[in-house]
Each structure stands twice: as C-alpha cells, then as structure tokens.
Design an enzyme around this catalytic site. Sequence first.
Site, PDB file in Angstrom:
ATOM      1  N   GLU A 267       0.922  -1.221   0.090  1.00 33.53           N
ATOM      2  CA  GLU A 267       0.046  -0.192  -0.192  1.00 33.53           C
ATOM      3  C   GLU A 267       0.722   1.013  -0.140  1.00 33.53           C
ATOM      4  O   GLU A 267      -0.099   2.186  -0.058  1.00 33.53           O
ATOM      5  CB  GLU A 267      -1.385  -0.127   1.120  1.00 33.53           C
ATOM      6  CG  GLU A 267      -2.098  -0.130   0.770  1.00 33.53           C
ATOM      7  CD  GLU A 267      -3.355   0.353   1.590  1.00 33.53           C
ATOM      8  OE1 GLU A 267      -4.281  -0.156   1.784  1.00 33.53           O
ATOM      9  OE2 GLU A 267      -3.280   0.780   3.222  1.00 33.53           O
ATOM     10  N   HIS A 288       8.288 -26.486  -1.134  1.00 35.30           N
ATOM     11  CA  HIS A 288       7.649 -27.719  -2.054  1.00 35.30           C
ATOM     12  C   HIS A 288       6.012 -27.237  -3.122  1.00 35.30           C
ATOM     13  O   HIS A 288       5.311 -28.561  -3.007  1.00 35.30           O
ATOM     14  CB  HIS A 288       7.228 -28.845  -1.350  1.00 35.30           C
ATOM     15  CG  HIS A 288       7.629 -29.006  -0.417  1.00 35.30           C
ATOM     16  ND1 HIS A 288       8.366 -30.521  -0.715  1.00 35.30           N
ATOM     17  CD2 HIS A 288       9.097 -29.027   0.790  1.00 35.30           C
ATOM     18  CE1 HIS A 288       9.615 -30.308   0.339  1.00 35.30           C
ATOM     19  NE2 HIS A 288       9.657 -29.759   0.888  1.00 35.30           N
ATOM     20  N   LYS A 399     -14.032   0.215  -3.834  1.00 39.00           N
ATOM     21  CA  LYS A 399     -15.031   0.639  -3.260  1.00 39.00           C
ATOM     22  C   LYS A 399     -16.469   1.360  -4.379  1.00 39.00           C
ATOM     23  O   LYS A 399     -17.184   0.884  -3.796  1.00 39.00           O
ATOM     24  CB  LYS A 399     -14.838   1.898  -1.693  1.00 39.00           C
ATOM     25  CG  LYS A 399     -13.982   0.943  -0.812  1.00 39.00           C
ATOM     26  CD  LYS A 399     -13.532   1.892   0.231  1.00 39.00           C
ATOM     27  CE  LYS A 399     -12.531   1.007   1.262  1.00 39.00           C
ATOM     28  NZ  LYS A 399     -12.411   2.477   2.256  1.00 39.00           N
TER      29      LYS A 399
END
Length: 410
Positions: A267, A288, A399
């Site tokens: 961010e 793995h 948003k």
Amino acid sequence: MKLTYDKSMITEEYHAKAVEAFKALHNGTGEGNDFLGWLDVSISNEEIAKIKKAATKIRNSSDVLIVIGIGGSYLGARAAIEALSHHFFPKNVIFAGNNLSSDYMNDLLDFIKDKDVSLNVISKSGTTTEPAIAFNILKKWMDEKYGESAKERIYITTDKEKGILKEQADREGYETFVVPDDIGGRYSVLTAVGLLPIAAAGINIDKILEGARKAKVAFAELENNACLEYATLRNILYGQGKKIELLVNYEPKMHYFTEWWKQLFGESEGKEGKGIFPAGVDNTTDLHSMGQYIQEGERHLFETVIHIENPYRDIEIHCDEKKLQFLDGKTLNEVNRMAMQGTAIAHTNGKVPNLMVTIEKLDEESIGELIYFFEKSCGISGYMLGVNPFNQPGVEAYKKEMFRLLGKGE
Ligand code: PA5
C-alpha cells in the site's frame, strides 16, 4: 537485529538517493509528512495504562475478544499475536470484519454461541464497509446476549473526534481509544490499534515498545543504518528488474507477520505505475509448492529472509532407518537452519538475490524491533521510489464500483 547482504551491491548513486530520502523523512519535508507520527513511537504512559486496564478487564470478563477491523486496523495485531503465541493452544483474540464472507460470519456466530465475548472495533475512518457490517451483526448479538451491559464489553478505536464510529461510541457510552491523526492504518500497530488486542492476548506490550524504541535509536543516524541499507538494496534490485520481493520465513508463526509486511509495502509503494510487488513464502512448506518457480521461473524475484537464530525449544532426531542416518543425532532446528542456508545458496545461484534479516529470538522485543525496522525502511524506500508512502488513493477504486453495484447514493 542484523541485515546481511552482499556489500558490493550498494552503489554511490543509490546511496545518495537513500540519504536524501532519509533526510526528507526525518526533516518532515517529503510527501505525506503529516503522517509521520509513528517515527517517534511516542505513545504516552497514560494511554499504555488505559490499554492495559482495558485488556485486563477483557481477559477477566471474556472467553474471546473479537477484533473487528481490516487492513492496517488488524494486520499488525494479528501478526504480533500469531508470532508470539503457541501454535496450537486456542487464542483468546480472534478477528472479524476483514472480509465479507457470510460463511465466515456464521461460523463465528457458531463459535461464540456459549462464550463470553468482548468486541474491539477498529476503524480510523469509521466508515469502512467490512468492519461496519461485522460490527452491525455482532452488536445485535451482543445486545441480545447482554442487554444494557453490552456496552461494558465494546471498545472502539477510531478518530479522536470525527466519524460515525466516534459518534456511536459517544452515544452508546463505549470506551474509546484514539488512532492518532498523524498515523495511517498500516503504520499504527504501536498505537492502541495494535496494542489493545495484543495486550488482551496476554502479550507484554512494554517489551514490544522497548524493542521498537531500541530500533528507533539504532536507526536514527545515517551511518550503519540497516533501514537505509535495506531501502537502498530494494531500489537497486527494482532498478535491475527484480519487481517482486518475497519475504521468507522458516517459522510458521511468522505467516501473519508477512501479511502485515505485504500490506505495509504494497500500500505504501504500489502507486503511479511503480513499486515492488510484495509477496511471501512460509518455508520449508512453500519450497514444495513455490520452490520450483523461485529456483527456475522468471528471474524477476529477490528474497528477504527472516532468520530466527534460536527457537524456544529444540528436539533431537533419532533415526534407525539407513537412508535417514545422516539426520541421526541432529536437532530439528539444525535441519531447519541447513534448509535455510541451502535454499539461500541455491536461490542466489539461481539468480534470486538474497538479503537476510536476523533476529536472535522470536520475542516481544524483536517483534517491536522488526516492526519499526520495516516501517522506517518503507518510508525511506517509498521516497527513493518517488511516491508518497503514506497515502492509498487506489483503495477507493473497488469501493466506488462496489457501492455503485449496491445502489448506494451520493
Ligand atoms: O493502511 C491503511 O490506511 C488501510 O489499510 C486502512 O487501515 C484500512 O483501509 C482500514 O481503514 P479504516 O481504519 O479507516 O477502517
């Protein structure tokens, strides 16, 4: 804590850029300079006492504390609690409001059915959808279970004067804690945002703050400054096409620390078409699954390994099996360490540069130190990259679309 790397990587040009960025951060002359409150680790003794008092009350009255928050409002607390708790014994602090899953919420309601609960709602803006919905649902549950006295169990951490959460807290009489104006979410773990849940988990917050303050002193000067070096190395590697940084641990408890770190750097730096993509692996588990790619896939990666020198407890391996004889008499931690060293050699040979951050032990002090180290490195690194590391304009885009689809008016 110690940062280890190949010294020949540092160039004059990038060092000079780092010095400039460091000065901008310290002198408060860079972008976002109204969000530098975290640099001082200046939480007051009164606030610490208030946090401890509330934490004790929560521990005495509740089986679980549900921390409702998202992003910087929960990741730091979760990182510290996971890192400093037993892997298997159930934790008394759990999290909600960091997703919109109805299954998660219903499972949570099943889980708390016969339990005594407290809530800590954390939102600087007070308007974030995920925690607002979770609080709405859990508040109803609390009101039904506890009636009038529910308010004794609800703690709000938000802006000191504005926002609907603050209004609601004042109206209902909830105890409040403040997210300081000059500290953004992802830099707020060493305020009430992180410290109340951490203290409620029974963890010594004084020691965490001690570690952070130790780091503040250790990384205050330009010379021998690991924050400056780490920021420099990241930007050099980015300039060489290493666009992804993997934070690597060999200790499962560090998984959420990586999540916190990912948010901090993602961010802070991912803007204006720039920024290293922060990712993480939990080794040896992920060797793995992701090991193949890291060793031989596209060469756009570098790694920062967190090396914890001493485990709390070790365990000796006894093998009669012929093929496993080489392990006989060794300890599990020794094998883990060799896996780490072997992987670092293999990855470096495979053109994945490796940096290493070493701490002696995974304890409160070192978590405080690491938090401060990465926060300060992030500020310097963001300035070197030429972005404002303290805003997050891009978070609004999803948003806006979500609200449009939900038919929210202006
Ligand atoms: O780091 C940040 O600023 C963000 O991740 C916020 O913490 C997150 O979006 C939650 O915001 P708020 O605390 O306002 O609910």
